[in-house]
Write an enzyme that holds these catalytic residues in place. Sequence first.
Site, PDB file in Angstrom:
ATOM      1  N   THR A   1       0.615  -1.427  -0.280  1.00 25.43           N
ATOM      2  CA  THR A   1      -0.362  -0.315  -0.224  1.00 25.43           C
ATOM      3  C   THR A   1       0.457   0.949  -0.097  1.00 25.43           C
ATOM      4  O   THR A   1       0.298   2.341  -0.347  1.00 25.43           O
ATOM      5  CB  THR A   1      -0.844  -0.172   1.501  1.00 25.43           C
ATOM      6  OG1 THR A   1      -2.009  -1.173   1.601  1.00 25.43           O
ATOM      7  CG2 THR A   1      -1.651   1.263   1.182  1.00 25.43           C
TER       8      THR A   1
ATOM      9  N   ASP B   1       1.652  -6.338  -4.223  1.00 24.21           N
ATOM     10  CA  ASP B   1       1.418  -6.577  -3.182  1.00 24.21           C
ATOM     11  C   ASP B   1       1.261  -7.478  -2.718  1.00 24.21           C
ATOM     12  O   ASP B   1       1.190  -8.751  -3.317  1.00 24.21           O
ATOM     13  CB  ASP B   1      -0.569  -6.793  -3.523  1.00 24.21           C
ATOM     14  CG  ASP B   1      -1.177  -6.214  -2.748  1.00 24.21           C
ATOM     15  OD1 ASP B   1      -2.488  -5.853  -2.826  1.00 24.21           O
ATOM     16  OD2 ASP B   1      -1.508  -7.375  -1.799  1.00 24.21           O
ATOM     17  N   SER B   2       1.997  -7.615  -1.160  1.00 22.36           N
ATOM     18  CA  SER B   2       2.474  -9.024  -0.461  1.00 22.36           C
ATOM     19  C   SER B   2       1.413  -9.677  -0.474  1.00 22.36           C
ATOM     20  O   SER B   2       2.285 -10.657  -0.160  1.00 22.36           O
ATOM     21  CB  SER B   2       2.484  -8.128   1.058  1.00 22.36           C
ATOM     22  OG  SER B   2       1.453  -8.300   2.083  1.00 22.36           O
TER      23      SER B   2
ATOM     24  N   ASP C   1       0.025  -6.654   5.197  1.00 26.78           N
ATOM     25  CA  ASP C   1      -0.793  -8.059   4.727  1.00 26.78           C
ATOM     26  C   ASP C   1      -0.179  -9.315   5.369  1.00 26.78           C
ATOM     27  O   ASP C   1       0.033  -9.673   6.222  1.00 26.78           O
ATOM     28  CB  ASP C   1      -1.210  -8.144   3.469  1.00 26.78           C
ATOM     29  CG  ASP C   1      -2.809  -7.453   3.365  1.00 26.78           C
ATOM     30  OD1 ASP C   1      -3.373  -6.801   4.464  1.00 26.78           O
ATOM     31  OD2 ASP C   1      -2.880  -7.856   2.063  1.00 26.78           O
TER      32      ASP C   1
ATOM     33  N   GLN D   1      -4.207 -21.245  19.056  1.00 25.36           N
ATOM     34  CA  GLN D   1      -5.028 -20.581  18.051  1.00 25.36           C
ATOM     35  C   GLN D   1      -5.866 -19.207  19.139  1.00 25.36           C
ATOM     36  O   GLN D   1      -5.293 -17.780  18.381  1.00 25.36           O
ATOM     37  CB  GLN D   1      -6.520 -21.126  18.059  1.00 25.36           C
ATOM     38  CG  GLN D   1      -6.793 -22.382  17.300  1.00 25.36           C
ATOM     39  CD  GLN D   1      -7.785 -22.682  17.175  1.00 25.36           C
ATOM     40  OE1 GLN D   1      -8.971 -21.989  17.865  1.00 25.36           O
ATOM     41  NE2 GLN D   1      -8.098 -23.675  16.153  1.00 25.36           N
TER      42      GLN D   1
HETATM   43  N1  ASP Z   1      -2.207  -5.739   0.279  1.00 22.55           N
HETATM   44  C1  ASP Z   1      -1.873  -4.751   0.437  1.00 22.55           C
HETATM   45  C2  ASP Z   1       0.224  -5.348   1.131  1.00 22.55           C
HETATM   46  O1  ASP Z   1      -0.259  -5.858   2.313  1.00 22.55           O
HETATM   47  C3  ASP Z   1      -1.769  -4.338   2.173  1.00 22.55           C
HETATM   48  C4  ASP Z   1      -0.962  -3.050   2.783  1.00 22.55           C
HETATM   49  O2  ASP Z   1       0.484  -2.705   2.038  1.00 22.55           O
HETATM   50  O3  ASP Z   1      -0.735  -2.761   3.638  1.00 22.55           O
HETATM   51  O4  ASP Z   1       0.990  -6.021  -0.202  1.00 22.55           O
END
Ligand code: ASP
Length: 350
Positions: free
Chosen positions: A17, A61-62, A94, A282
Amino acid sequence: MATSKMSKILIIYTGGTVGMIYDDKTKALRPIGFNEIRNNLPELYRMGIDFYVYTFNPPIDSSDMQPEIWVELASIIEDRYDRYDGFVILHGSDTMAFTASALSFMLENLSKPVILTGSQLPIGKIRTDAKENIITAMEIACSRHNGSNVSMVPEVCIYFDFSLFRGNRAKKYNAEKFEAFYSMNYNRLAEAGIDIKFRPQFMLPTPTKPLKVHKDLETNITVLKLYPGITRSAVEAILSVPGLKGVVMETFGSGNTNTQPWFIESLKKVIDKGAIVINITQCDGGSVELGKYETSQHLVEIGVVSGHDMTFEAAITKMMFVLGQGLSVEETKKQLETSLRGELTPIQVY
Ligand code: ASP
Protein backbone atom coordinates in the site's frame (compact mmCIF):
# COMPACT_ATOMS: atom_id res chain seq x y z
CA MET A 1 22.07 6.55 19.55
CA ALA A 2 25.17 7.75 17.75
CA THR A 3 25.98 7.93 14.09
CA SER A 4 29.73 8.47 13.92
CA LYS A 5 30.00 8.27 10.12
CA MET A 6 27.28 8.71 7.54
CA SER A 7 25.29 5.49 7.41
CA LYS A 8 24.70 3.72 4.16
CA ILE A 9 21.30 2.09 3.87
CA LEU A 10 19.75 -0.03 1.14
CA ILE A 11 16.01 0.45 0.73
CA ILE A 12 14.42 -2.57 -0.91
CA TYR A 13 11.02 -1.63 -2.31
CA THR A 14 8.86 -4.71 -2.83
CA GLY A 15 5.49 -2.96 -3.11
CA GLY A 16 2.49 -2.75 -0.77
CA THR A 17 0.00 0.00 0.00
CA VAL A 18 2.84 2.35 0.86
CA GLY A 19 3.56 2.98 -2.82
CA MET A 20 0.13 2.33 -4.29
CA ILE A 21 -2.24 4.65 -6.16
CA TYR A 22 -5.94 4.38 -6.99
CA ASP A 23 -6.44 3.16 -10.51
CA ASP A 24 -9.24 5.26 -12.03
CA LYS A 25 -10.28 2.42 -14.33
CA THR A 26 -10.43 -0.47 -11.86
CA LYS A 27 -11.23 1.72 -8.81
CA ALA A 28 -8.77 -0.39 -6.84
CA LEU A 29 -5.36 0.25 -5.30
CA ARG A 30 -2.39 -1.02 -7.26
CA PRO A 31 1.35 -0.77 -6.60
CA ILE A 32 3.50 1.48 -8.79
CA GLY A 33 7.22 2.28 -8.90
CA PHE A 34 9.37 3.89 -6.18
CA ASN A 35 8.92 7.37 -7.71
CA GLU A 36 5.60 7.79 -5.92
CA ILE A 37 7.49 7.40 -2.62
CA ARG A 38 10.44 9.51 -3.73
CA ASN A 39 8.16 12.39 -4.83
CA ASN A 40 6.09 12.34 -1.67
CA LEU A 41 8.97 12.02 0.76
CA PRO A 42 11.55 14.73 0.06
CA GLU A 43 12.53 14.40 3.76
CA LEU A 44 14.45 11.26 2.78
CA TYR A 45 17.07 13.50 1.21
CA ARG A 46 17.40 15.68 4.29
CA MET A 47 18.16 12.87 6.73
CA GLY A 48 21.91 12.81 6.19
CA ILE A 49 21.77 9.17 5.18
CA ASP A 50 23.53 7.78 2.16
CA PHE A 51 20.75 5.58 0.77
CA TYR A 52 20.23 3.53 -2.37
CA VAL A 53 17.06 1.94 -3.67
CA TYR A 54 16.51 -1.54 -5.06
CA THR A 55 13.07 -1.74 -6.65
CA PHE A 56 11.08 -4.85 -7.43
CA ASN A 57 9.89 -4.72 -11.01
CA PRO A 58 6.95 -4.85 -10.91
CA PRO A 59 6.28 -4.09 -7.25
CA ILE A 60 3.75 -6.47 -5.72
CA ASP A 61 0.85 -6.51 -3.33
CA SER A 62 2.25 -8.59 -0.48
CA SER A 63 -0.63 -11.06 -0.80
CA ASP A 64 1.35 -12.33 -3.80
CA MET A 65 4.41 -13.02 -1.62
CA GLN A 66 6.06 -16.41 -2.21
CA PRO A 67 8.97 -18.33 -0.67
CA GLU A 68 10.95 -17.78 -3.90
CA ILE A 69 10.74 -14.04 -3.25
CA TRP A 70 12.06 -14.58 0.29
CA VAL A 71 15.04 -16.31 -1.31
CA GLU A 72 15.42 -13.34 -3.66
CA LEU A 73 15.31 -10.90 -0.72
CA ALA A 74 17.85 -12.94 1.25
CA SER A 75 20.13 -13.03 -1.81
CA ILE A 76 19.85 -9.25 -2.35
CA ILE A 77 20.94 -8.73 1.25
CA GLU A 78 23.69 -11.37 1.05
CA ASP A 79 25.19 -9.88 -2.12
CA ARG A 80 25.28 -6.36 -0.68
CA TYR A 81 25.82 -7.16 3.00
CA ASP A 82 29.33 -5.71 3.28
CA ARG A 83 28.45 -2.52 1.43
CA TYR A 84 25.60 -1.33 3.67
CA ASP A 85 25.10 -0.61 7.35
CA GLY A 86 21.47 -1.66 7.28
CA PHE A 87 18.50 -2.61 5.15
CA VAL A 88 14.96 -1.19 5.06
CA ILE A 89 12.42 -3.33 3.25
CA LEU A 90 9.24 -1.58 2.11
CA HIS A 91 6.58 -4.27 2.07
CA GLY A 92 2.81 -4.65 2.17
CA SER A 93 1.54 -5.15 5.67
CA ASP A 94 -0.65 -8.18 4.84
CA THR A 95 2.18 -10.72 4.79
CA MET A 96 4.92 -8.61 6.36
CA ALA A 97 5.09 -10.82 9.46
CA PHE A 98 5.61 -13.92 7.28
CA THR A 99 8.44 -12.28 5.34
CA ALA A 100 10.05 -10.96 8.53
CA SER A 101 9.84 -14.40 10.14
CA ALA A 102 11.21 -16.18 7.06
CA LEU A 103 14.14 -13.77 6.74
CA SER A 104 14.94 -14.09 10.45
CA PHE A 105 15.54 -17.82 9.94
CA MET A 106 17.27 -17.50 6.57
CA LEU A 107 19.75 -14.85 7.74
CA GLU A 108 21.82 -16.62 10.39
CA ASN A 109 24.37 -14.56 12.39
CA LEU A 110 22.82 -11.28 11.28
CA SER A 111 24.66 -8.33 12.81
CA LYS A 112 23.00 -5.53 10.83
CA PRO A 113 19.43 -4.28 10.98
CA VAL A 114 16.88 -5.52 8.49
CA ILE A 115 13.78 -3.38 9.12
CA LEU A 116 10.50 -4.07 7.35
CA THR A 117 7.93 -1.32 7.16
CA GLY A 118 5.00 -0.16 5.08
CA SER A 119 1.78 1.65 5.75
CA GLN A 120 -1.97 1.43 6.00
CA LEU A 121 -2.53 4.44 3.72
CA PRO A 122 -0.64 5.15 0.47
CA ILE A 123 2.11 7.74 0.72
CA GLY A 124 0.20 10.13 -1.55
CA LYS A 125 -2.71 10.41 0.90
CA ILE A 126 -2.74 13.47 3.16
CA ARG A 127 -3.27 11.42 6.36
CA THR A 128 -0.76 8.74 5.40
CA ASP A 129 1.16 6.84 8.05
CA ALA A 130 3.85 6.02 5.46
CA LYS A 131 6.09 9.01 6.09
CA GLU A 132 6.61 8.42 9.80
CA ASN A 133 7.02 4.68 9.31
CA ILE A 134 9.67 5.06 6.59
CA ILE A 135 11.61 7.90 8.21
CA THR A 136 11.80 6.21 11.61
CA ALA A 137 12.63 2.82 10.06
CA MET A 138 15.55 4.54 8.30
CA GLU A 139 16.72 6.10 11.57
CA ILE A 140 16.52 2.75 13.33
CA ALA A 141 18.51 1.11 10.54
CA CYS A 142 21.26 3.70 11.14
CA SER A 143 21.35 3.48 14.93
CA ARG A 144 24.52 2.25 16.54
CA HIS A 145 25.70 1.74 20.10
CA ASN A 146 27.37 4.90 21.40
CA GLY A 147 30.70 5.62 19.81
CA SER A 148 30.88 2.34 17.94
CA ASN A 149 30.03 0.79 14.62
CA VAL A 150 27.95 -1.89 16.32
CA SER A 151 24.33 -1.73 15.25
CA MET A 152 21.66 -1.24 17.93
CA VAL A 153 19.41 -3.76 16.23
CA PRO A 154 21.14 -6.90 14.93
CA GLU A 155 17.81 -8.42 13.95
CA VAL A 156 15.05 -8.69 11.38
CA CYS A 157 12.34 -6.36 12.71
CA ILE A 158 9.04 -4.77 11.82
CA TYR A 159 8.65 -1.06 12.48
CA PHE A 160 5.07 0.19 12.40
CA ASP A 161 3.16 2.95 14.17
CA PHE A 162 5.87 4.00 16.62
CA SER A 163 6.80 0.44 17.66
CA LEU A 164 9.70 -1.81 16.75
CA PHE A 165 8.94 -5.52 16.96
CA ARG A 166 11.10 -8.60 16.56
CA GLY A 167 9.96 -9.76 13.13
CA ASN A 168 9.26 -13.35 14.11
CA ARG A 169 7.17 -12.25 17.11
CA ALA A 170 4.94 -9.79 15.27
CA LYS A 171 1.46 -10.31 13.88
CA LYS A 172 -0.80 -8.13 11.76
CA TYR A 173 -3.90 -7.99 13.92
CA ASN A 174 -5.75 -4.99 12.56
CA ALA A 175 -6.70 -4.11 9.00
CA GLU A 176 -7.81 -0.56 9.67
CA LYS A 177 -5.89 0.94 12.59
CA PHE A 178 -2.55 2.59 11.97
CA GLU A 179 -1.42 0.30 14.77
CA ALA A 180 -1.61 -2.75 12.50
CA PHE A 181 0.81 -5.03 14.40
CA TYR A 182 1.30 -6.38 17.84
CA SER A 183 3.51 -8.87 19.58
CA MET A 184 1.63 -10.57 22.39
CA ASN A 185 4.39 -12.85 23.60
CA TYR A 186 7.44 -10.62 23.45
CA ASN A 187 8.37 -7.09 24.43
CA ARG A 188 8.66 -4.36 21.85
CA LEU A 189 12.31 -3.71 20.98
CA ALA A 190 11.92 0.05 20.76
CA GLU A 191 9.30 2.77 20.97
CA ALA A 192 9.45 5.98 19.00
CA GLY A 193 8.28 9.21 20.58
CA ILE A 194 10.30 12.40 20.71
CA ASP A 195 13.27 10.03 20.96
CA ILE A 196 13.57 6.45 19.84
CA LYS A 197 13.81 4.45 23.07
CA PHE A 198 15.65 1.20 22.38
CA ARG A 199 15.41 -1.72 24.79
CA PRO A 200 18.70 -3.53 24.26
CA GLN A 201 17.88 -5.97 27.05
CA PHE A 202 15.28 -7.57 24.76
CA MET A 203 17.42 -7.73 21.62
CA LEU A 204 19.38 -10.67 20.31
CA PRO A 205 23.13 -10.52 21.02
CA THR A 206 25.38 -9.34 18.20
CA PRO A 207 26.87 -12.49 16.64
CA THR A 208 30.60 -12.92 16.22
CA LYS A 209 30.36 -15.36 13.32
CA PRO A 210 29.89 -14.20 9.70
CA LEU A 211 26.48 -14.02 8.07
CA LYS A 212 25.24 -17.35 6.77
CA VAL A 213 22.31 -17.30 4.35
CA HIS A 214 20.00 -20.32 4.05
CA LYS A 215 18.00 -20.62 0.85
CA ASP A 216 16.43 -24.07 1.00
CA LEU A 217 12.81 -23.91 2.08
CA GLU A 218 10.49 -26.94 2.16
CA THR A 219 7.05 -25.86 1.02
CA ASN A 220 5.25 -29.21 1.12
CA ILE A 221 3.61 -28.41 4.42
CA THR A 222 0.05 -27.70 5.47
CA VAL A 223 -2.09 -26.24 8.23
CA LEU A 224 -4.67 -28.00 10.34
CA LYS A 225 -6.78 -25.48 12.22
CA LEU A 226 -9.10 -27.12 14.72
CA TYR A 227 -12.66 -26.17 15.58
CA PRO A 228 -15.42 -28.00 17.42
CA GLY A 229 -17.18 -30.10 14.80
CA ILE A 230 -14.28 -30.55 12.39
CA THR A 231 -15.10 -33.69 10.44
CA ARG A 232 -13.01 -36.77 9.96
CA SER A 233 -13.11 -36.35 6.19
CA ALA A 234 -11.88 -32.74 6.46
CA VAL A 235 -8.96 -33.77 8.70
CA GLU A 236 -8.08 -36.72 6.49
CA ALA A 237 -8.23 -34.60 3.34
CA ILE A 238 -5.85 -32.02 4.83
CA LEU A 239 -3.42 -34.70 5.96
CA SER A 240 -3.46 -36.63 2.69
CA VAL A 241 -1.37 -34.14 0.68
CA PRO A 242 1.04 -36.35 -1.32
CA GLY A 243 4.56 -36.38 0.15
CA LEU A 244 3.54 -34.13 3.06
CA LYS A 245 6.56 -33.13 5.17
CA GLY A 246 5.10 -30.99 7.91
CA VAL A 247 1.86 -29.88 9.55
CA VAL A 248 1.32 -26.75 11.62
CA MET A 249 -1.61 -27.65 13.87
CA GLU A 250 -3.48 -24.75 15.47
CA THR A 251 -5.03 -26.05 18.65
CA PHE A 252 -7.17 -24.76 21.51
CA GLY A 253 -5.80 -22.91 24.53
CA SER A 254 -2.58 -24.40 25.82
CA GLY A 255 -2.34 -26.94 23.01
CA ASN A 256 -5.45 -29.08 23.45
CA THR A 257 -7.29 -31.05 20.79
CA ASN A 258 -10.31 -33.28 20.73
CA THR A 259 -9.43 -36.78 21.89
CA GLN A 260 -11.62 -38.85 19.60
CA PRO A 261 -9.69 -41.98 18.55
CA TRP A 262 -10.11 -41.27 14.79
CA PHE A 263 -8.50 -37.86 15.25
CA ILE A 264 -5.45 -39.10 17.14
CA GLU A 265 -5.18 -42.02 14.67
CA SER A 266 -5.15 -39.63 11.67
CA LEU A 267 -2.32 -37.64 13.24
CA LYS A 268 -0.39 -40.77 14.17
CA LYS A 269 -0.71 -42.07 10.60
CA VAL A 270 0.84 -38.96 9.08
CA ILE A 271 3.62 -38.89 11.74
CA ASP A 272 4.37 -42.58 11.09
CA LYS A 273 4.78 -41.71 7.40
CA GLY A 274 7.55 -39.27 8.38
CA ALA A 275 5.76 -35.90 8.58
CA ILE A 276 6.42 -33.56 11.51
CA VAL A 277 3.41 -32.13 13.33
CA ILE A 278 3.96 -28.98 15.36
CA ASN A 279 1.37 -27.71 17.80
CA ILE A 280 0.73 -23.99 18.22
CA THR A 281 -2.16 -22.33 19.97
CA GLN A 282 -4.98 -20.43 18.29
CA CYS A 283 -4.65 -17.84 21.07
CA ASP A 284 -2.48 -14.87 20.16
CA GLY A 285 -1.05 -14.74 23.68
CA GLY A 286 0.36 -17.55 25.79
CA SER A 287 1.93 -20.87 25.01
CA VAL A 288 1.34 -24.52 24.23
CA GLU A 289 2.02 -26.69 27.27
CA LEU A 290 1.88 -30.24 25.99
CA GLY A 291 0.71 -32.70 28.63
CA LYS A 292 -0.79 -30.07 30.94
CA TYR A 293 -4.32 -31.38 30.27
CA GLU A 294 -5.36 -34.94 29.47
CA THR A 295 -6.52 -33.56 26.10
CA SER A 296 -2.94 -33.03 25.00
CA GLN A 297 -1.31 -36.10 26.53
CA HIS A 298 -2.05 -38.30 23.53
CA LEU A 299 -0.25 -35.78 21.37
CA VAL A 300 2.94 -36.24 23.38
CA GLU A 301 2.64 -40.01 23.07
CA ILE A 302 2.39 -39.96 19.26
CA GLY A 303 5.28 -37.51 18.84
CA VAL A 304 3.67 -34.12 18.20
CA VAL A 305 6.18 -31.30 18.68
CA SER A 306 5.46 -28.25 20.83
CA GLY A 307 5.59 -24.86 19.10
CA HIS A 308 5.56 -23.18 22.52
CA ASP A 309 4.47 -19.53 22.08
CA MET A 310 5.35 -19.11 18.40
CA THR A 311 3.11 -17.04 16.15
CA PHE A 312 1.48 -18.79 13.21
CA GLU A 313 3.75 -16.82 10.88
CA ALA A 314 6.87 -17.92 12.73
CA ALA A 315 5.75 -21.55 12.92
CA ILE A 316 4.99 -21.81 9.19
CA THR A 317 8.26 -20.22 8.07
CA LYS A 318 10.33 -22.05 10.69
CA MET A 319 8.83 -25.33 9.49
CA MET A 320 9.82 -24.47 5.89
CA PHE A 321 13.31 -23.46 7.04
CA VAL A 322 14.06 -26.38 9.36
CA LEU A 323 12.65 -29.00 6.98
CA GLY A 324 14.71 -27.40 4.22
CA GLN A 325 17.89 -28.28 6.14
CA GLY A 326 17.41 -32.00 5.44
CA LEU A 327 18.11 -33.05 9.04
CA SER A 328 17.13 -36.31 10.74
CA VAL A 329 13.61 -36.49 12.21
CA GLU A 330 14.99 -36.20 15.76
CA GLU A 331 17.19 -33.20 14.92
CA THR A 332 14.33 -31.54 13.00
CA LYS A 333 12.06 -31.88 16.05
CA LYS A 334 14.78 -30.55 18.34
CA GLN A 335 15.38 -27.50 16.15
CA LEU A 336 11.65 -26.77 15.96
CA GLU A 337 11.36 -26.79 19.76
CA THR A 338 14.48 -24.67 20.26
CA SER A 339 14.61 -20.90 19.99
CA LEU A 340 16.82 -20.27 16.95
CA ARG A 341 16.26 -16.51 16.50
CA GLY A 342 14.35 -15.53 19.61
CA GLU A 343 11.06 -16.73 18.09
CA LEU A 344 9.88 -18.77 21.07
CA THR A 345 10.04 -19.00 24.84
CA PRO A 346 10.43 -22.63 25.90
CA ILE A 347 8.13 -23.77 28.69
CA GLN A 348 9.05 -26.62 31.00
CA VAL A 349 6.14 -28.73 32.20
CA TYR A 350 6.72 -30.64 35.44
N1 ASP B 1 -2.64 -5.44 0.40
C1 ASP B 1 -1.55 -4.61 0.88
C2 ASP B 1 -0.28 -5.45 0.88
O1 ASP B 1 -0.07 -6.20 1.79
C3 ASP B 1 -1.85 -4.08 2.24
C4 ASP B 1 -0.77 -3.20 2.83
O2 ASP B 1 0.26 -2.92 2.25
O3 ASP B 1 -0.96 -2.74 3.97
O4 ASP B 1 0.49 -5.35 -0.05
